[in-house]
Design a protein around this motif. Structure first.
Motif: not given
Length: 340
Positions: A116-118, A131-133, A135-139
């Motif tokens: 959520x923060x990412x 892009x946001x989703x 990156x957030x999934x990768x983190x």
């Protein structure tokens, strides 16, 4: 090292490689890596792991970094095995019964809190929902650096030992759950496309073109030959530096992971050939499976080294598998026959 090392280390590796001795080159790679890591410990007091990571960053500036990585692959495999064995030995399953709520809270912070923060940070910078989703999934997991940090924290008595156990359990479960998170993110994006994507490639207007996956050594030779023959193509690679010279020549290039849905959607429709030059047969097989959704008439070819890899690729729909050893032997035989 940032100022001098990025000049000295590549020069040293190039001079060593010029000797033609593979053993000397491997020794130079290990000496530089361990030397930088050891110097970081002795001169600056940081951990050996952080020094080794910094050594890798410095050596990546050399154009021989891929050769260095290949030559040290047996060591990488050995250390990877030792790392996971040590992680397994540290794992305490009793903590699941002793601290179930703490385990769930740790997993929630890693998988949900970090994601959520990412997502919020990436969106605040104006990037697209995709892009946001992604990156957030990768983190939504933690890796080996979390163990290093927690080990230092316990050694310095900054955190209790139970915190290390919780992070270890959270890392194990988050790594297992991460593929599921990626699948759910991809499904959500398919159902809710973002019309304001920033950097998602548009549908390729070419017809009957060739799609080349991988612009490394084999890919470079392949792209050059196809370009000389006047074939239209699309090149996919994760490294923008490898794509830049081909893009300057007017070749359509897409930067990103080759199994990204948007890249495949942009490049594969109406293509006649998909040529996979990657050394990773598992990834090549995954690409081949996904590629079959975009064109029944498209032919797929890939590289392999071992007989098991050939079978693996054939089962996953690759029409032509080129073994490097057989191709080299065939070419040498052809040259010998020409000279005769």
């Amino acid at each position: 090292m940032v100022i001098g090392g990025r000049r000295l280390i590549p020069w040293l590796l190039a001079r060593t490689a010029a000797t033609g001795s593979r053993e000397l080159f491997t020794l130079a790679v290990l000496s530089c890596s361990l030397g930088i890591a050891f110097g970081a410990v002795k001169l600056f007091g940081v951990s050996f792991a952080l020094g080794a990571f910094f050594a890798g960053v410095v050596m990546n500036s050399s154009h021989l970094s891929h050769k260095a990585a290949n030559d040290t692959l047996p060591l990488q495999d050995a250390f990877a095995v030792l790392f996971f064995v040590s992680v397994g030995m540290l794992f305490d399953p009793v903590i699941l019964l002793r601290e179930p709520l703490a385990v769930l809270a740790t997993l929630f912070v890693i998988v949900i809190g970090k994601s959520v923060a990412a997502f919020a940070i990436v969106r605040l910078f104006g990037h697209s929902q995709r892009t946001a989703l992604t990156i957030s999934a990768s983190l939504a997991q933690v890796g080996e650096f979390s163990f290093i940090l927690m080990g230092l924290g316990v050694m310095l008595e900054l955190v209790p030992g139970v915190a290390r156990d919780l992070v270890l359990v959270g890392a194990c479960f988050s790594i297992v759950l991460n593929p599921l998170v990626f699948n759910q993110a991809e499904r959500w994006l398919r159902r809710h496309p973002d019309p304001r994507t920033d950097g998602s490639p548009h549908l390729c207007p070419l017809q009957g073109h060739v799609v080349v996956v991988g612009a490394d050594e084999i890919g470079q030779h392949l792209i050059r030959q196809l370009h000389e023959q006047g074939r239209e193509m699309v090149v996919i690679d994760t490294d923008e530096r490898l794509l830049a010279p081909w893009r300057a020549m007017g070749i359509t290039c897409l930067a990103g992971h080759p199994i990204q849905q948007d890249l495949l959607t942009a490049a594969l429709p109406n293509a006649s050939w998909l040529l996979i030059t990657l050394d990773d047969s598992l990834l090549a097989g995954e690409i081949a499976i996904r590629a079959q959704e975009y064109g029944a008439l498209m032919r797929i070819a890939a590289c392999a080294h071992q007989h098991e890899e050939v079978h693996h690729l054939r089962v996953r729909g690759v029409h032509q598998v080129v073994k490097s050893e057989e191709e080299a032997a065939r070419r040498l035989c052809h040259l010998a026959m020409e000279m005769a």
